[in-house]
Scaffold this active site. Structure first.
Site, mmCIF file in Angstrom:
data_model
loop_
_atom_site.group_PDB
_atom_site.id
_atom_site.type_symbol
_atom_site.label_atom_id
_atom_site.label_comp_id
_atom_site.label_asym_id
_atom_site.label_seq_id
_atom_site.Cartn_x
_atom_site.Cartn_y
_atom_site.Cartn_z
ATOM 1 N N GLY A 1 0.837 -1.204 0.000
ATOM 2 C CA GLY A 1 0.000 0.000 0.000
ATOM 3 C C GLY A 1 0.869 1.250 0.000
ATOM 4 N N LYS B 1 9.791 6.792 1.031
ATOM 5 C CA LYS B 1 10.181 5.388 0.824
ATOM 6 C C LYS B 1 11.579 5.124 1.393
ATOM 7 C CE LYS B 1 6.809 3.256 -1.520
ATOM 8 N NZ LYS B 1 6.280 1.912 -1.242
ATOM 9 N N TYR C 1 7.857 11.414 -2.445
ATOM 10 C CA TYR C 1 7.584 9.964 -2.484
ATOM 11 C C TYR C 1 8.845 9.180 -2.154
ATOM 12 C CZ TYR C 1 7.063 5.352 -4.696
ATOM 13 O OH TYR C 1 7.078 3.994 -4.960
ATOM 14 N N GLU D 1 13.270 4.451 -7.150
ATOM 15 C CA GLU D 1 13.245 5.908 -6.961
ATOM 16 C C GLU D 1 14.208 6.330 -5.836
ATOM 17 O OE1 GLU D 1 11.254 8.680 -8.474
ATOM 18 O OE2 GLU D 1 11.570 7.135 -9.967
ATOM 19 N N THR E 1 11.835 0.833 -3.690
ATOM 20 C CA THR E 1 11.760 1.311 -5.070
ATOM 21 C C THR E 1 13.076 1.843 -5.617
ATOM 22 O OG1 THR E 1 10.853 3.135 -6.404
ATOM 23 C CG2 THR E 1 10.853 3.458 -4.054
ATOM 24 N N GLN F 1 0.769 5.776 -1.463
ATOM 25 C CA GLN F 1 0.486 6.829 -2.443
ATOM 26 C C GLN F 1 1.669 6.706 -3.392
ATOM 27 O OE1 GLN F 1 0.358 8.963 -4.968
ATOM 28 N NE2 GLN F 1 1.726 10.322 -3.831
HETATM 29 P P1 NDP Z 1 -0.786 1.174 -7.059
HETATM 30 O O1 NDP Z 1 -0.801 2.656 -7.006
HETATM 31 O O2 NDP Z 1 -1.384 0.464 -8.227
HETATM 32 O O3 NDP Z 1 -1.493 0.600 -5.746
HETATM 33 C C1 NDP Z 1 -1.316 1.201 -4.494
HETATM 34 C C2 NDP Z 1 -2.228 0.528 -3.491
HETATM 35 O O4 NDP Z 1 -2.076 1.187 -2.215
HETATM 36 C C3 NDP Z 1 -3.723 0.628 -3.835
HETATM 37 O O5 NDP Z 1 -4.356 -0.563 -3.427
HETATM 38 C C4 NDP Z 1 -4.192 1.786 -2.967
HETATM 39 O O6 NDP Z 1 -5.560 1.744 -2.653
HETATM 40 C C5 NDP Z 1 -3.359 1.518 -1.720
HETATM 41 N N1 NDP Z 1 -3.265 2.669 -0.814
HETATM 42 C C6 NDP Z 1 -2.959 3.940 -1.118
HETATM 43 N N2 NDP Z 1 -2.987 4.718 -0.011
HETATM 44 C C7 NDP Z 1 -3.317 3.892 1.016
HETATM 45 C C8 NDP Z 1 -3.538 4.091 2.394
HETATM 46 N N3 NDP Z 1 -3.421 5.288 2.961
HETATM 47 N N4 NDP Z 1 -3.871 3.025 3.153
HETATM 48 C C9 NDP Z 1 -4.018 1.789 2.604
HETATM 49 N N5 NDP Z 1 -3.832 1.537 1.298
HETATM 50 C C10 NDP Z 1 -3.494 2.584 0.509
HETATM 51 O O7 NDP Z 1 0.757 0.736 -6.878
HETATM 52 P P2 NDP Z 1 1.535 -0.547 -7.454
HETATM 53 O O8 NDP Z 1 0.694 -1.743 -7.293
HETATM 54 O O9 NDP Z 1 2.106 -0.201 -8.786
HETATM 55 O O10 NDP Z 1 2.783 -0.615 -6.454
HETATM 56 C C11 NDP Z 1 2.721 -1.386 -5.246
HETATM 57 C C12 NDP Z 1 3.784 -0.873 -4.289
HETATM 58 O O11 NDP Z 1 5.067 -1.005 -4.874
HETATM 59 C C13 NDP Z 1 3.654 0.603 -3.903
HETATM 60 O O12 NDP Z 1 4.083 0.720 -2.558
HETATM 61 C C14 NDP Z 1 4.633 1.301 -4.825
HETATM 62 O O13 NDP Z 1 5.084 2.505 -4.221
HETATM 63 C C15 NDP Z 1 5.724 0.261 -4.901
HETATM 64 N N6 NDP Z 1 6.502 0.249 -6.122
HETATM 65 C C16 NDP Z 1 5.883 0.170 -7.343
HETATM 66 C C17 NDP Z 1 6.628 0.074 -8.495
HETATM 67 C C18 NDP Z 1 5.985 -0.017 -9.837
HETATM 68 O O14 NDP Z 1 6.694 0.220 -10.833
HETATM 69 N N7 NDP Z 1 4.710 -0.366 -9.928
HETATM 70 C C19 NDP Z 1 8.114 0.048 -8.447
HETATM 71 C C20 NDP Z 1 8.665 0.100 -7.102
HETATM 72 C C21 NDP Z 1 7.870 0.191 -5.992
HETATM 73 P P3 NDP Z 1 -6.692 2.371 -3.663
HETATM 74 O O15 NDP Z 1 -6.888 1.330 -4.738
HETATM 75 O O16 NDP Z 1 -7.851 2.547 -2.766
HETATM 76 O O17 NDP Z 1 -6.126 3.654 -4.204
HETATM 77 P P1 GDR Z 2 7.861 6.808 -12.048
HETATM 78 O O1 GDR Z 2 6.719 6.419 -13.106
HETATM 79 O O2 GDR Z 2 7.845 8.236 -11.710
HETATM 80 O O3 GDR Z 2 9.142 6.224 -12.596
HETATM 81 O O4 GDR Z 2 7.372 6.008 -10.752
HETATM 82 P P2 GDR Z 2 5.896 7.292 -14.160
HETATM 83 O O5 GDR Z 2 5.354 6.324 -15.137
HETATM 84 O O6 GDR Z 2 4.949 8.210 -13.475
HETATM 85 O O7 GDR Z 2 7.040 8.199 -14.856
HETATM 86 C C1 GDR Z 2 8.128 7.632 -15.564
HETATM 87 C C2 GDR Z 2 8.888 8.723 -16.291
HETATM 88 O O8 GDR Z 2 8.076 9.219 -17.358
HETATM 89 C C3 GDR Z 2 8.135 10.636 -17.352
HETATM 90 N N1 GDR Z 2 6.934 11.193 -17.991
HETATM 91 C C4 GDR Z 2 5.675 11.119 -17.522
HETATM 92 N N2 GDR Z 2 5.179 10.505 -16.422
HETATM 93 C C5 GDR Z 2 3.825 10.576 -16.225
HETATM 94 N N3 GDR Z 2 3.299 9.922 -15.155
HETATM 95 N N4 GDR Z 2 2.998 11.245 -17.075
HETATM 96 C C6 GDR Z 2 3.469 11.890 -18.193
HETATM 97 O O9 GDR Z 2 2.713 12.489 -18.936
HETATM 98 C C7 GDR Z 2 4.878 11.811 -18.427
HETATM 99 N N5 GDR Z 2 5.678 12.279 -19.418
HETATM 100 C C8 GDR Z 2 6.914 11.900 -19.143
HETATM 101 C C9 GDR Z 2 8.262 11.000 -15.887
HETATM 102 O O10 GDR Z 2 8.738 12.350 -15.733
HETATM 103 C C10 GDR Z 2 9.238 9.925 -15.418
HETATM 104 O O11 GDR Z 2 10.554 10.323 -15.661
HETATM 105 C C11 GDR Z 2 6.885 4.671 -10.854
HETATM 106 C C12 GDR Z 2 5.853 4.475 -9.723
HETATM 107 O O12 GDR Z 2 5.241 3.229 -9.913
HETATM 108 C C13 GDR Z 2 6.532 4.497 -8.367
HETATM 109 O O13 GDR Z 2 5.588 4.127 -7.363
HETATM 110 C C14 GDR Z 2 7.684 3.486 -8.371
HETATM 111 O O14 GDR Z 2 8.351 3.530 -7.130
HETATM 112 C C15 GDR Z 2 8.653 3.799 -9.508
HETATM 113 O O15 GDR Z 2 7.951 3.738 -10.731
HETATM 114 C C16 GDR Z 2 9.799 2.788 -9.578
#
Ligand code: NDP
Ligand code: GDR
Length: 363
Positions: A88, A162, A158, A136, A134, A90
């Site tokens: 979970g 983390k 963020y 990040e 992450t 943001q």
């Molecule tokens: P999502 O944004 O798809 O999912 C996030 C989840 O967290 C959702 O279920 C959301 O609920 C829940 N959530 C948000 N705020 C709260 C809160 N206050 N209390 C309880 N639950 C909450 O993320 P991903 O599945 O892509 O990522 C999973 C995890 O991995 C995250 O922690 C993310 O930061 C981390 N991560 C993701 C990467 C990626 O590339 N996807 C890479 C590295 C790390 P709701 O559906 O209600 O919004």
């Molecule tokens: P990121 O993912 O910030 O790497 O975090 P995102 O897809 O938001 O951005 C990747 C790169 O693309 C550039 N970018 C844009 N990004 C978004 N969202 N929208 C746009 O229009 C756009 N144009 C260019 C961004 O500037 C950035 O450089 C994701 C999340 O899943 C995090 O929770 C997780 O930790 C990291 O990946 C690893």
């Protein structure tokens, strides 16, 4: 034999959905925490839903929030989980600049709250803990490629939140002997990816442009480079980390990097489009009939106050120690996302043809 019980925070998110399915296939009883929302927010896990009136359910949802300690302690006490996956968060980097305090509370302190629940309930020897760390954390990168020993330099609220979560996980492992691991995951995507992350925004928009439902795709920094894998591959590794003799931290990545611009071009080719790159304020919209090109324009509102320009992971340790290897290639990932978004766009086009007004409320 008692069934293993797992608790997933963030079960309604991209990774939560894939992980819940994976653990159910392995025979686990899976508990997930979902937030109360004014609309249904369980689309990604509806196929796993079990009627609460049925006995012996294996997929059970609990209302909760990472900002509420008492609720977390009660849920952990009730379930007595063998494994907790703290997914979970943001999770949107750009949104964290708008809501930094909430992001710190959920992503940083939320992790502490779960670890404290384990400690308060005396579950240090029973409950294994996975923290969704992450790439990040590397932010302004100090070394290419990044490994488990590359110094961190977070570049957003963020990533700073983390960073706290990463270190509190390490600290509770060392201080209290909790089996706690950080998975330092590089970007991973899928058709279940949220619509405002760049990959999904691109595949969704190109599908809609192709079918005449959208005029133009607006993006920010096209030169950012990422190491993109598939979420289905990465959740298997989250589980593997909790099955070892000793807890440890691992980089999970593909070791291959592409720019946002390349992602757009490869995705467009999947649906037979080429791209006309344009500055902001373009006059022409949609597919240019003369050239068959889709218009992609830059909108500075998507630039971040501090950007992470390049990320490239070295997953050697995970390959060596966990025997883990990503199975889905970048090209397969893009192709799957494009195909799924094309299906969704076709459905919307049909609804529009039938006379319903189609709303487009995603940015
Ligand atoms: P999502 O944004 O798809 O999912 C996030 C989840 O967290 C959702 O279920 C959301 O609920 C829940 N959530 C948000 N705020 C709260 C809160 N206050 N209390 C309880 N639950 C909450 O993320 P991903 O599945 O892509 O990522 C999973 C995890 O991995 C995250 O922690 C993310 O930061 C981390 N991560 C993701 C990467 C990626 O590339 N996807 C890479 C590295 C790390 P709701 O559906 O209600 O919004
Ligand atoms: P990121 O993912 O910030 O790497 O975090 P995102 O897809 O938001 O951005 C990747 C790169 O693309 C550039 N970018 C844009 N990004 C978004 N969202 N929208 C746009 O229009 C756009 N144009 C260019 C961004 O500037 C950035 O450089 C994701 C999340 O899943 C995090 O929770 C997780 O930790 C990291 O990946 C690893």
């Amino acid at each position: 034999m008692t069934r293993k019980r797992a608790l997933i925070t963030g079960v309604t998110g991209q990774d939560g959905a894939y992980l819940a399915e994976f653990l159910l296939d392995k025979g686990y009883e899976v508990h997930g925490i979902k937030r109360r929302a004014s609309l249904f927010n369980t689309d990604r896990i509806d196929h796993l839903y079990e009627d609460p009136h049925v006995d012996d359910r294996r997929f059970i949802l609990h209302y909760g929030d990472l900002t509420d300690s008492t609720n977390l302690i009660r849920i952990v006490q009730q379930i007595q989980p063998h494994e907790i996956y703290n997914l979970g968060a943001q999770s949107h980097v750009q949104v964290s600049f708008d809501s930094p305090e909430y992001t710190a509370n959920t992503d940083g302190l939320g992790t502490l709250r779960i670890l404290e629940a384990i400690r308060i309930l005396g579950l240090e020897q029973q409950t294994r803990f996975y923290q969704a760390s992450t790439s990040e954390l590397y932010g302004l990168v100090q070394e290419i490629p990044q490994t488990e020993t590359t110094p961190f330099y977070p570049r957003s609220p963020y990533a700073v939140a983390k960073l706290y979560a990463y270190w509190i996980t390490v600290n509770y492992r060392e201080a209290y002997g909790i089996y706690a691991c950080n998975g330092i995951l590089f970007n991973h995507e899928s058709p279940l990816r949220g619509e405002t992350f760049v990959t999904r925004k691109i595949t969704r928009a190109l599908a809609r442009i192709k079918l005449g439902l959208q005029d133009c795709l607006y993006l920010g920094n096209l030169d950012a480079k990422r190491d993109w894998g598939h979420a289905r591959d990465y959740v298997e590794m989250q589980w593997l980390m909790l099955q070892q003799e000793q807890p440890d931290d691992y980089v999970i990545a593909t070791g291959v990097q592409f720019s946002v611009r390349q992602f757009v071009e490869i995705a467009a080719a999947e649906v037979g489009l080429t791209i006309a790159w344009s500055g902001s304020g373009v006059e022409e919209k949609g597919i240019n009939p003369a050239t068959g090109q889709a218009i992609v324009a830059i909108d500075p509102r998507y630039f971040r106050p501090t950007e992470v320009e390049t990320l490239l992971g070295d997953p050697s340790k995970a390959k060596r120690q966990l025997g883990w290897e990503p199975r889905i290639s970048f090209e397969q990932l893009v192709s799957e996302m494009m195909r799924e978004d094309l299906h969704l766009a076709e459905r919307d086009a049909l609804i529009k043809q039938a006379g319903y007004k189609a709303f487009d409320y995603f940015e």
